[in-house]
Write an enzyme that holds these catalytic residues in place. Sequence first.
Site, PDB file in Angstrom:
ATOM      1  N   ARG A  21      14.939  31.818  47.844  1.00 48.64           N
ATOM      2  CA  ARG A  21      13.694  31.033  47.710  1.00 48.64           C
ATOM      3  C   ARG A  21      13.862  29.635  48.311  1.00 48.64           C
ATOM      4  O   ARG A  21      12.992  29.140  49.045  1.00 48.64           O
ATOM      5  CB  ARG A  21      13.360  30.947  46.219  1.00 48.64           C
ATOM      6  CG  ARG A  21      12.178  30.081  45.851  1.00 48.64           C
ATOM      7  CD  ARG A  21      12.005  30.202  44.345  1.00 48.64           C
ATOM      8  NE  ARG A  21      10.982  29.327  43.807  1.00 48.64           N
ATOM      9  CZ  ARG A  21      11.199  28.094  43.367  1.00 48.64           C
ATOM     10  NH1 ARG A  21      12.413  27.568  43.452  1.00 48.64           N
ATOM     11  NH2 ARG A  21      10.225  27.391  42.862  1.00 48.64           N
ATOM     12  N   ARG A  72      27.826  46.492  50.828  1.00 49.98           N
ATOM     13  CA  ARG A  72      29.168  46.237  51.364  1.00 49.98           C
ATOM     14  C   ARG A  72      29.134  46.761  52.805  1.00 49.98           C
ATOM     15  O   ARG A  72      28.568  47.820  53.048  1.00 49.98           O
ATOM     16  CB  ARG A  72      30.220  46.984  50.546  1.00 49.98           C
ATOM     17  CG  ARG A  72      30.116  46.717  49.033  1.00 49.98           C
ATOM     18  CD  ARG A  72      31.244  45.859  48.545  1.00 49.98           C
ATOM     19  NE  ARG A  72      31.193  45.625  47.108  1.00 49.98           N
ATOM     20  CZ  ARG A  72      31.265  44.418  46.569  1.00 49.98           C
ATOM     21  NH1 ARG A  72      31.380  43.350  47.332  1.00 49.98           N
ATOM     22  NH2 ARG A  72      31.236  44.258  45.268  1.00 49.98           N
ATOM     23  N   GLY A 104      34.195  37.982  50.983  1.00 48.68           N
ATOM     24  CA  GLY A 104      34.115  38.915  52.112  1.00 48.68           C
ATOM     25  C   GLY A 104      32.971  38.539  53.040  1.00 48.68           C
ATOM     26  O   GLY A 104      33.101  38.572  54.270  1.00 48.68           O
ATOM     27  N   ASP A 127      32.746  36.025  40.744  1.00 47.69           N
ATOM     28  CA  ASP A 127      34.210  35.926  40.584  1.00 47.69           C
ATOM     29  C   ASP A 127      34.739  34.484  40.619  1.00 47.69           C
ATOM     30  O   ASP A 127      35.833  34.210  40.137  1.00 47.69           O
ATOM     31  CB  ASP A 127      34.921  36.731  41.690  1.00 47.69           C
ATOM     32  CG  ASP A 127      34.535  38.198  41.664  1.00 47.69           C
ATOM     33  OD1 ASP A 127      34.048  38.655  40.614  1.00 47.69           O
ATOM     34  OD2 ASP A 127      34.716  38.875  42.690  1.00 47.69           O
ATOM     35  N   GLY A 185      36.878  31.454  22.205  1.00 50.89           N
ATOM     36  CA  GLY A 185      37.898  31.299  21.170  1.00 50.89           C
ATOM     37  C   GLY A 185      38.771  32.537  21.027  1.00 50.89           C
ATOM     38  O   GLY A 185      39.139  32.932  19.906  1.00 50.89           O
ATOM     39  N   GLU A 187      42.002  34.998  21.071  1.00 53.56           N
ATOM     40  CA  GLU A 187      43.389  34.789  20.642  1.00 53.56           C
ATOM     41  C   GLU A 187      44.363  34.881  21.815  1.00 53.56           C
ATOM     42  O   GLU A 187      45.450  34.290  21.780  1.00 53.56           O
ATOM     43  CB  GLU A 187      43.780  35.833  19.576  1.00 53.56           C
ATOM     44  CG  GLU A 187      43.393  35.465  18.151  1.00 53.56           C
ATOM     45  CD  GLU A 187      41.891  35.387  17.905  1.00 53.56           C
ATOM     46  OE1 GLU A 187      41.145  36.159  18.537  1.00 53.56           O
ATOM     47  OE2 GLU A 187      41.464  34.542  17.090  1.00 53.56           O
ATOM     48  N   ARG A 256      26.788  41.396  35.948  1.00 53.87           N
ATOM     49  CA  ARG A 256      26.051  40.970  37.151  1.00 53.87           C
ATOM     50  C   ARG A 256      24.541  41.000  36.936  1.00 53.87           C
ATOM     51  O   ARG A 256      23.793  40.512  37.781  1.00 53.87           O
ATOM     52  CB  ARG A 256      26.414  41.879  38.334  1.00 53.87           C
ATOM     53  CG  ARG A 256      27.844  41.733  38.768  1.00 53.87           C
ATOM     54  CD  ARG A 256      28.034  41.837  40.273  1.00 53.87           C
ATOM     55  NE  ARG A 256      27.491  43.008  40.893  1.00 53.87           N
ATOM     56  CZ  ARG A 256      28.215  43.916  41.557  1.00 53.87           C
ATOM     57  NH1 ARG A 256      29.514  43.798  41.635  1.00 53.87           N
ATOM     58  NH2 ARG A 256      27.622  44.927  42.139  1.00 53.87           N
TER      59      ARG A 256
HETATM   60  O1  F6P Z   1      32.852  40.578  43.600  1.00 53.70           O
HETATM   61  C1  F6P Z   1      31.994  40.824  42.547  1.00 53.70           C
HETATM   62  C2  F6P Z   1      32.434  42.029  41.758  1.00 53.70           C
HETATM   63  O2  F6P Z   1      31.522  42.223  40.706  1.00 53.70           O
HETATM   64  C3  F6P Z   1      33.870  41.980  41.229  1.00 53.70           C
HETATM   65  O3  F6P Z   1      33.973  41.233  40.046  1.00 53.70           O
HETATM   66  C4  F6P Z   1      34.161  43.440  41.052  1.00 53.70           C
HETATM   67  O4  F6P Z   1      35.551  43.702  41.114  1.00 53.70           O
HETATM   68  C5  F6P Z   1      33.444  44.070  42.211  1.00 53.70           C
HETATM   69  O5  F6P Z   1      32.421  43.175  42.592  1.00 53.70           O
HETATM   70  C6  F6P Z   1      32.836  45.418  41.925  1.00 53.70           C
HETATM   71  O6  F6P Z   1      32.368  45.937  43.096  1.00 53.70           O
HETATM   72  P1  F6P Z   1      31.278  47.081  43.159  1.00 53.70           P
HETATM   73  O7  F6P Z   1      29.984  46.512  42.685  1.00 53.70           O
HETATM   74  O8  F6P Z   1      31.237  47.460  44.594  1.00 53.70           O
HETATM   75  O9  F6P Z   1      31.724  48.172  42.225  1.00 53.70           O
END
Ligand code: F6P
Length: 323
Positions: A21, A72, A104, A127, A185, A187, A256
């Site tokens: 946006r 990807r 990437g 990440d 918090g 352990e 996510r």
């Molecule tokens: O890079 C973001 C991420 O959610 C990582 O934390 C995780 O290892 C990866 O993508 C998972 O990839 P995919 O969604 O292709 O399974």
Amino acid sequence: MKRIAVLTSGGDAPGMNAAIRAVVRTGVAQGWDVYGVRLGYVGLIAGEIFPLSARDVGGIMQQAGTVLRSARAPEFKQESGRRQALDVLERTGVDALVVIGGSGTQAGAAELSRMGYPVVGVASTIDNDIYGTEMSIGVDTALNIALEAIDRLKATASALQRAFLIEVMGRDCGYLALMAALAGGAEAVVIPEFETDPEALIDDLRAAYERGKAHSIVVVAEGARFDAERLVHYFQEHRDRIGFVVRATILGHVQRGGIPTAFDRVLASRLGAGAVGELAAGRAGVMMGLTRGEITGTPLEVVAASRKTLDPRLLELAKVLAT
Ligand code: F6P
């Protein structure tokens, strides 16, 4: 500059829509035509480019995922794939590209830039493993989802005096796990950056059990050598030495899908606008990130060649606070 395009690539991150946006609206404010690319680099190679108006990006900021969709794109790692993408950009008269995504994606952007095309990156991944930014888009939302899960699991863990292993995402970076452990918090925390001996964890859990703790929470990063699955098997074999009954929860992609937090929306808006600002100033070949509260551009080749490190003092703090 007359025409720019924007794409999202790799794993989606909450807040990507706010970045789209911002790119569209600040681009339009410059008087440029702004185009969207569907499905990241895959769509770029296939020529899936379409015009976007300021109105087209209304009402998307609060949605997780990406309205441009993502993918990807192993084919973009090949020079032939990138050449196809450049052909598409030339054919469609796109003068510059803004790419929103993780490490990437930024590596791909660095390659495109090296081939002479004006490209600006926007740091976006849950990440938080990208060099050149203290925070990436999506980290805060993903962290808050992990935190909510920890709070919920603590309740059931306490009711039955159990230990819970909670595995969070992060690929090979322990940032999310460490911050979730600190804020939740926990352990103990297990992250890839520092080797954890499962025997030492057993001792810690036993000590907590003997101190009369009602629960024990161990946050585990998915990229750790001993991930939650391996650890839970190990612990089940040594159940009598631990005291607590042990259960494991793997959060995975749930992290996510959260509604982007205010922090992520503001960060994404600033980074998206920053990317357009760079192009308007006649600059490119950088990734926009956050450095000490400021929006900064780091050369894409530096981003691609460098590794972000985790501050070991945060691990020490998590340990001290867990006692
Ligand atoms: O890079 C973001 C991420 O959610 C990582 O934390 C995780 O290892 C990866 O993508 C998972 O990839 P995919 O969604 O292709 O399974």
